[in-house]
Motif scaffolding. Structure first.
Motif, PDB file in Angstrom:
ATOM      1  N   ALA A  27     -10.777 -22.488   3.506  1.00 28.59           N
ATOM      2  CA  ALA A  27     -11.747 -21.859   2.679  1.00 28.59           C
ATOM      3  C   ALA A  27     -12.209 -22.333   1.134  1.00 28.59           C
ATOM      4  N   GLN A  28     -13.327 -22.763   0.762  1.00 30.82           N
ATOM      5  CA  GLN A  28     -13.571 -22.884  -0.461  1.00 30.82           C
ATOM      6  C   GLN A  28     -12.457 -21.933  -1.743  1.00 30.82           C
ATOM      7  N   GLU A  29     -12.426 -22.238  -2.808  1.00 30.81           N
ATOM      8  CA  GLU A  29     -12.171 -20.779  -3.363  1.00 30.81           C
ATOM      9  C   GLU A  29     -13.154 -19.607  -3.833  1.00 30.81           C
ATOM     10  N   ALA A  30     -12.638 -18.199  -3.819  1.00 29.44           N
ATOM     11  CA  ALA A  30     -13.774 -17.022  -3.288  1.00 29.44           C
ATOM     12  C   ALA A  30     -12.955 -16.511  -4.042  1.00 29.44           C
ATOM     13  N   GLY A  31     -13.946 -14.986  -4.458  1.00 28.87           N
ATOM     14  CA  GLY A  31     -13.776 -14.284  -4.962  1.00 28.87           C
ATOM     15  C   GLY A  31     -13.053 -13.056  -3.902  1.00 28.87           C
ATOM     16  N   LYS A  32     -12.543 -12.034  -4.088  1.00 28.41           N
ATOM     17  CA  LYS A  32     -12.088 -10.418  -3.827  1.00 28.41           C
ATOM     18  C   LYS A  32     -12.767  -9.576  -4.755  1.00 28.41           C
ATOM     19  N   LEU A  33     -12.567  -8.525  -3.241  1.00 26.35           N
ATOM     20  CA  LEU A  33     -13.189  -7.404  -3.959  1.00 26.35           C
ATOM     21  C   LEU A  33     -11.961  -6.130  -2.906  1.00 26.35           C
ATOM     22  N   GLN A  34     -12.219  -6.047  -3.537  1.00 29.26           N
ATOM     23  CA  GLN A  34     -11.144  -4.363  -2.979  1.00 29.26           C
ATOM     24  C   GLN A  34     -11.301  -2.933  -4.148  1.00 29.26           C
ATOM     25  N   GLY A  35     -11.439  -2.546  -2.803  1.00 25.72           N
ATOM     26  CA  GLY A  35     -11.980  -1.066  -3.147  1.00 25.72           C
ATOM     27  C   GLY A  35     -11.563   0.405  -2.881  1.00 25.72           C
ATOM     28  N   LEU A  36     -11.842   1.577  -2.961  1.00 27.13           N
ATOM     29  CA  LEU A  36     -11.359   2.862  -3.034  1.00 27.13           C
ATOM     30  C   LEU A  36     -12.347   4.129  -3.237  1.00 27.13           C
ATOM     31  N   LEU A  37     -12.827   4.586  -1.904  1.00 30.64           N
ATOM     32  CA  LEU A  37     -13.295   5.348  -1.607  1.00 30.64           C
ATOM     33  C   LEU A  37     -12.473   7.145  -1.883  1.00 30.64           C
ATOM     34  N   THR A  38     -13.462   7.496  -3.000  1.00 26.60           N
ATOM     35  CA  THR A  38     -13.098   9.104  -3.069  1.00 26.60           C
ATOM     36  C   THR A  38     -14.348   9.743  -3.089  1.00 26.60           C
ATOM     37  N   ASP A  39     -13.277  11.018  -3.155  1.00 25.45           N
ATOM     38  CA  ASP A  39     -14.430  12.460  -4.207  1.00 25.45           C
ATOM     39  C   ASP A  39     -14.404  12.416  -5.599  1.00 25.45           C
ATOM     40  N   THR A  88     -16.772  -3.993   6.526  1.00 25.68           N
ATOM     41  CA  THR A  88     -16.030  -3.294   7.048  1.00 25.68           C
ATOM     42  C   THR A  88     -15.307  -2.327   6.769  1.00 25.68           C
ATOM     43  N   VAL A  89     -14.752  -1.861   7.586  1.00 24.04           N
ATOM     44  CA  VAL A  89     -14.463   0.155   7.636  1.00 24.04           C
ATOM     45  C   VAL A  89     -13.222   0.840   6.467  1.00 24.04           C
ATOM     46  N   SER A  90     -13.702   1.634   5.935  1.00 27.00           N
ATOM     47  CA  SER A  90     -12.221   1.450   5.240  1.00 27.00           C
ATOM     48  C   SER A  90     -11.154   2.735   6.296  1.00 27.00           C
ATOM     49  N   ARG A  91     -10.202   2.602   5.296  1.00 30.82           N
ATOM     50  CA  ARG A  91      -8.778   2.703   6.347  1.00 30.82           C
ATOM     51  C   ARG A  91      -8.610   4.236   6.346  1.00 30.82           C
ATOM     52  N   ARG A  92      -7.306   4.809   6.630  1.00 31.50           N
ATOM     53  CA  ARG A  92      -6.942   5.882   5.972  1.00 31.50           C
ATOM     54  C   ARG A  92      -6.700   6.453   4.730  1.00 31.50           C
ATOM     55  N   ASP A  93      -6.638   5.752   4.101  1.00 29.55           N
ATOM     56  CA  ASP A  93      -5.750   6.244   2.221  1.00 29.55           C
ATOM     57  C   ASP A  93      -7.625   5.554   1.664  1.00 29.55           C
ATOM     58  N   GLY A  94      -8.372   5.553   2.807  1.00 28.58           N
ATOM     59  CA  GLY A  94     -10.261   5.364   1.016  1.00 28.58           C
ATOM     60  C   GLY A  94     -10.428   3.677   1.580  1.00 28.58           C
ATOM     61  N   SER A  95      -9.214   2.743   1.310  1.00 33.71           N
ATOM     62  CA  SER A  95      -9.368   2.006   0.953  1.00 33.71           C
ATOM     63  C   SER A  95      -9.948   1.006   1.458  1.00 33.71           C
ATOM     64  N   PHE A  96     -10.003  -0.367   0.745  1.00 34.45           N
ATOM     65  CA  PHE A  96     -10.558  -1.488   1.827  1.00 34.45           C
ATOM     66  C   PHE A  96     -10.695  -2.774   0.431  1.00 34.45           C
ATOM     67  N   ARG A  97     -11.320  -3.805   1.496  1.00 34.16           N
ATOM     68  CA  ARG A  97     -11.033  -4.971   1.144  1.00 34.16           C
ATOM     69  C   ARG A  97     -11.948  -6.224   1.618  1.00 34.16           C
ATOM     70  N   SER A 119     -13.382  14.144  -7.678  1.00 28.82           N
ATOM     71  CA  SER A 119     -12.060  15.103  -8.615  1.00 28.82           C
ATOM     72  C   SER A 119     -11.796  13.476  -8.063  1.00 28.82           C
ATOM     73  N   GLN A 120     -11.043  12.228  -7.591  1.00 29.65           N
ATOM     74  CA  GLN A 120     -10.408  12.154  -7.343  1.00 29.65           C
ATOM     75  C   GLN A 120      -8.973  12.406  -6.948  1.00 29.65           C
ATOM     76  N   THR A 121      -9.622  13.164  -5.922  1.00 26.51           N
ATOM     77  CA  THR A 121      -7.979  13.901  -5.059  1.00 26.51           C
ATOM     78  C   THR A 121      -8.150  13.498  -3.790  1.00 26.51           C
ATOM     79  N   SER A 122      -8.988  13.174  -3.444  1.00 25.63           N
ATOM     80  CA  SER A 122      -8.761  12.945  -1.703  1.00 25.63           C
ATOM     81  C   SER A 122      -9.933  11.890  -1.506  1.00 25.63           C
ATOM     82  N   TYR A 123      -9.755  11.374  -0.469  1.00 26.24           N
ATOM     83  CA  TYR A 123     -10.014   9.742   0.819  1.00 26.24           C
ATOM     84  C   TYR A 123     -11.060  10.057   1.548  1.00 26.24           C
ATOM     85  N   PHE A 124     -11.900   8.327   1.568  1.00 21.31           N
ATOM     86  CA  PHE A 124     -12.563   9.170   3.270  1.00 21.31           C
ATOM     87  C   PHE A 124     -12.123   7.901   3.994  1.00 21.31           C
ATOM     88  N   SER A 125     -12.121   8.328   4.936  1.00 17.54           N
ATOM     89  CA  SER A 125     -11.815   7.104   6.248  1.00 17.54           C
ATOM     90  C   SER A 125     -12.892   7.109   7.099  1.00 17.54           C
TER      91      SER A 125
END
Length: 897
Positions: free
Chosen positions: A23-35, A56-65, A37-43
């Motif tokens: 792959a050519q040099e590319a960028g990346k994105l990592q994210g987190l889905l919260t409410d 893509t789909v967010s994981r059980r801890d709300g993260s995705f990449r 209050s930033q105390t709960s996550y969305f899977s």
């Protein structure tokens, strides 16, 4: 011809290298889905880079990449049922990683927090994960489990479409998927296969896993190549809680008391959990559950001909469950974990039984007791990690699990009364018995036999698996290739020591063991037998009792065997998104080495030669077999509300350990008959040559998500199963010539299962909720009945199963009224009779009142309609077994931080 493991591995690696590109040099994105209050996550949220068509789909801890994004400015779209669609501009730069948190909010102001804090939170999470899944799945979350009066994992699963449970003493124990035998399912805890504590079985008794230890339950009805192939019914994944499921610290405590009206007993329950994340990198989650339940059942059963048995059960069950999980995440690209789960389930059972055998003037009655303590446990240890190295995701896991069942000292007494004045018409669900006063008098009986039984079953498995995943771009389409392998080493043993005492009991007065008449609600039971007095008598007199050595030997050796199973699996799969179509396809290869060791045990009684002996012969057998299992899962998204799916898969199910074990119990009797000596032989035997079930599966479904928290879905499935296993009388066949009767498991011909699965889940804005699902199936199999081929349904296959739930909730309360239904099914073929399990319909109710955001009280009513368990022979009027359990009421308090 068997495929060499090394050859297949090289082929997988070659395919991987041929599809990989630098792959050519590319960028990346990592994210987190919260409410907010930033105390709960969305899977289960779907995240899409609109301009590139990548998702893509967010994981059980709300993260995705996203790991391979060209430099540029894009729009990120995030959709989640119950929340507003979120569109956010992002700026991707070459060689850099953009890290960002994204906040989801409710669709209306009054729903701002309901997707996180309200009672529909669990339902929203489960439906989002189901919608975004690559295969056909049904999911239930920990929040949803709490909305029903379910005590264990089995009972929680029964609420899902297509799932039903088999009960033991009224409690859910085994899970059937689409009405199929639970032995044909695969069960894992945190990715680790779960051995079965039940001697001889493969089906996992999920009542040993308390519902408080569960984060989510996932049921896969179609498999992908990276999943185990032994899942004809489907695969159940139990995921325990993790500290990263929530931010910071969380805790929960629940205290409960319950009352069973059949035995008028009160039982306590206590559970709690705590999670904490330290410095955003290290997390600990722990949960503990304890339940001490006193209850019982009233039972009456028959052989459909000339025998009726009354049974009175008094039971104490303790369930202790604990989980401690550790997560270490030094950065977004590296994660390490250790998952532990321990569950201990004890069953202290005292049973009184009266067996009436009707034979005119020669009728007799046996009064007996069963004093048994049984303990089952499951230990699961899983350690693993995942690493994101550029475009590669590397995952590996090492696991060890152990299940055992121990009966240290089961004591059985049998008293016999002969020439009793008894009669019955043998009709109805609860057949009546006519008996005179002498039958109720223990002084008219004699002690006939005492049995001491000690049994232990162990099932252990060690495993290692690895997975490599790489993101690709093929002809402008987002793609992914994944390959890996798994090794499983499993050993199942069953040990039995049985001591039968049937000697001279002339000096024993049965009335010394008499106890008060039990409160048995199905008719006249007569005097009880005193548990502690009989146990004390045996302990004092054991050394003086006469042991029936031959009978004890055959019972002990015939039930002792050991099985070993080594499974090596490798797979290669690919995933590609072509506009709105996602295709997941690949191959899985599984190689199985099986061996079994047991005894051929023959009891010889010969009047002609005056020989009476037991002959023991060691029996060992081993075999190998392999399977190449293709699969294809396709998902087409007509819109963000309408999703269609198709799956073609091939799966297997290995035989039950008891059926395939190397054991034979043979009885050879030579007796004089009209001046000539006649020899009769009977046997029960395992069959190490059994072939695994093999199934071709087709699934079609369509799912409509209206936008709020709800779904309307319909699906069709077809299974064509080869080598299905039945229990048959094989006397006279090769190897069993000259036998009168031989009971053995054999492979049948092809069986088919066709079905339709319907589901509707809807949460209304006024607080009302409704959930309804039903599965209609039709199965056909050919089996043996009385030496002739007979067409019937698959054993344990229910043609109709369903659930209906009505609910209401607001800020102060939550109400649920539920009904679960399972139609009749073929239980077994008993001699020349067909034994059927009758339909079962149970109604439960739960209510919660919220004192504040942290505390609530709840009330559960279980089996409101007092539904019994009923089996019959041939027609519903011929009793095989009728058992009732009564209603159970629960009152509890919960505090949550």
């Amino acid at each position: 011809m068997p495929i060499k493991k090394s050859t297949l591995t090289i082929a997988c690696m070659s395919a991987l290298l041929s599809l990989s590109a630098v792959a050519q040099e590319a960028g990346k994105l990592q994210g987190l889905l919260t409410d907010s209050s930033q105390t709960s996550y969305f899977s289960g949220a779907q995240i899409t880079v609109k301009e590139l068509g990548l998702s893509t789909v967010s994981r059980r801890d709300g993260s995705f990449r996203f790991t391979n994004l060209p430099e540029g400015q894009y729009t990120l779209e995030i959709t989640y049922l119950g929340a507003d669609t979120l569109e956010v501009p992002i700026d991707i730069k070459s060689g850099e990683t953009l890290a960002k948190d994204f906040v989801l909010t409710g669709k209306r102001a009054d729903l701002e927090n309901i997707i996180v804090y309200g009672q529909r939170a669990g339902q929203a999470s489960a439906l989002n994960q189901q919608r975004s899944a690559d295969s056909i799945k049904s999911i239930v979350s920990s929040d949803a489990i709490g909305q029903f009066p379910d005590q264990n994992a089995a009972e929680a699963l029964q609420r899902l479409p297509g799932l039903s449970i088999e009960r033991d003493q009224g409690e859910g124990r085994y899970v059937g998927i689409r009405g199929i035998d639970p032995n044909l399912n695969n069960v894992t805890i945190n990715g680790l296969n779960v051995p079965s504590p039940d001697g001889g079985a493969r089906s996992v008794a999920l009542d040993v896993i308390p519902s408080e230890l569960i984060q989510t339950l996932e049921v896969s009805k179609s498999v992908t190549p990276d999943m185990d192939g032994d899942a004809i019914g489907g695969s159940v994944e139990v995921k325990s809680l993790s500290a990263f499921d929530k931010k910071g610290t969380s805790a929960s405590v629940t205290a409960q008391v319950s009352h069973n009206d059949l035995r008028d007993e009160v039982s306590p329950k206590l559970s709690g959990s705590v999670t904490n994340v330290f410095n955003d990198t290290f997390g600990v989650a722990a949960a503990l559950s304890y339940y001490d339940r006193d209850f019982g059942s009233d039972n009456i059963e028959s052989n459909g001909d000339d025998e009726i048995e009354q049974r009175y059960y008094s039971i104490n069950r303790e369930r202790l469950g604990a989980a401690v999980n550790f997560d270490f995440r030094p950065d977004f690209n590296n994660q390490y974990y250790l998952r532990t789960l321990y569950s201990r389930f004890s069953d202290d059972e005292y049973r009184l039984a009266n067996t009436f055998t009707f034979d005119g003037d020669d009728s007799e009655v046996e009064r007996g007791s069963k004093d048994r303590y049984e303990e089952q446990s499951i230990l699961s240890l899983t350690a693993g990690a995942e690493h994101q190295l550029g475009d590669w995701l590397i995952e590996y896991q090492l696991g060890y699990s152990k299940a055992d069942e121990d009966e240290p000292s089961s004591l059985y007494y049998t008293f016999v009364g002969e020439e009793m004045d008894i009669s019955s018409d043998m009709q109805g669900k609860i057949p009546s018995i006519v008996q005179d006063a002498s039958v109720m008098d223990l002084s008219n009986y004699e002690l006939d036999e005492i049995e001491l039984s000690q049994n232990n079953a162990q099932d252990t498995e060690s495993s290692f698996k690895f997975d490599f995943t790489r993101s690709l771009e093929l002809s402008g389409h987002s793609a992914e290739i994944k390959f890996g392998g798994k090794y499983r080493d499993r050993e199942k043993t069953n040990d039995a020591v049985v001591s039968l005492y049937d000697g001279d009991f002339d000096g024993v007065d049965p009335s010394q063991f008499e106890a008060a008449t039990p409160d048995w609600g199905l008719g006249d039971f007569g005097p009880g037998l005193h548990r502690s007095v009989m146990r004390d008598y045996f302990n004092q007199e054991e050394g003086e009792l006469e042991l029936a050595e031959l009978d004890s030997e055959i019972e002990s050796n015939g039930a002792t065997y050991s099985n070993e199973e080594d499974i090596l699996a490798v797979y290669l799969m690919g995933k590609i998104d072509i506009n709105d179509l996602r295709i997941v396809a690949g191959l899985r290869y599984e190689d199985t080495d099986f061996s079994t060791t047991g005894m051929r045990v023959e009891l010889i009684e010969n009047e002609q030669t005056d020989v009476e002996e037991v002959v023991n012969t060691l029996w060992e057998s081993d075999r190998s077999y392999n399977h190449l299992l293709p699969s294809l899962n396709a998902r087409y998204e007509f819109s963000d509300k309408l999703v269609a799916r198709f799956a073609y898969t091939q799966t297997i199910s290995r035989p039950k350990f008891e059926d395939v074990a190397a054991y034979q119990i043979i009885e050879t009797k030579t007796e004089e008959d009209d001046g000539a000596f006649v020899t009769e032989r009977e046997a029960a035997a395992g069959n190490p040559e059994l072939l695994p079930y093999e199934s071709e599966n087709i699934d079609l479904s369509i799912e409509y998500y209206p936008g709020d928290i709800g779904v309307l879905s319909a699906g069709y499935f077809h299974k064509s199963i080869d080598n299905f296993i039945i229990i048959a009388d094989v006397a006279g066949t090769e190897g069993w010539e000259g036998f009168e009767e031989v009971t053995q498991a054999i492979n049948g011909d092809t069986a088919t299962v066709d079905g339709i699965e319907l589901s509707w889940v809807k949460g209304f804005n006024n607080g009302f909720l409704i959930s309804a699902n039903g599965t209609i199936t039709d199965s056909e199999a050919e089996t043996l009945l009385d030496g002739e081929r007979y067409k019937t349904s698959l054993p344990n296959q229910s043609d109709r199963i369903g659930n209906l739930t009505f609910g209401y909730e607001n800020n102060q309360m939550s109400l649920r009224l539920t009904m679960s239904y399972k139609s009749e099914n073929l239980e077994e073929i008993d001699g020349d009779l067909i034994r059927m399990e009758d339909s079962h319909q149970q109604i439960d109710f739960t209510a919660k009142y919220f004192i504040n955001e942290s505390m609530h009280v709840y009330f559960n009513a279980i089996n409101i309609n007092d539904e019994p368990y009923y089996n019959y022979f041939d027609t519903p009027s011929v009793n095989a077994q009728y058992e009732e359990y009564g209603r159970t009421l629960e009152l509890g308090f919960n505090w949550t931080l």
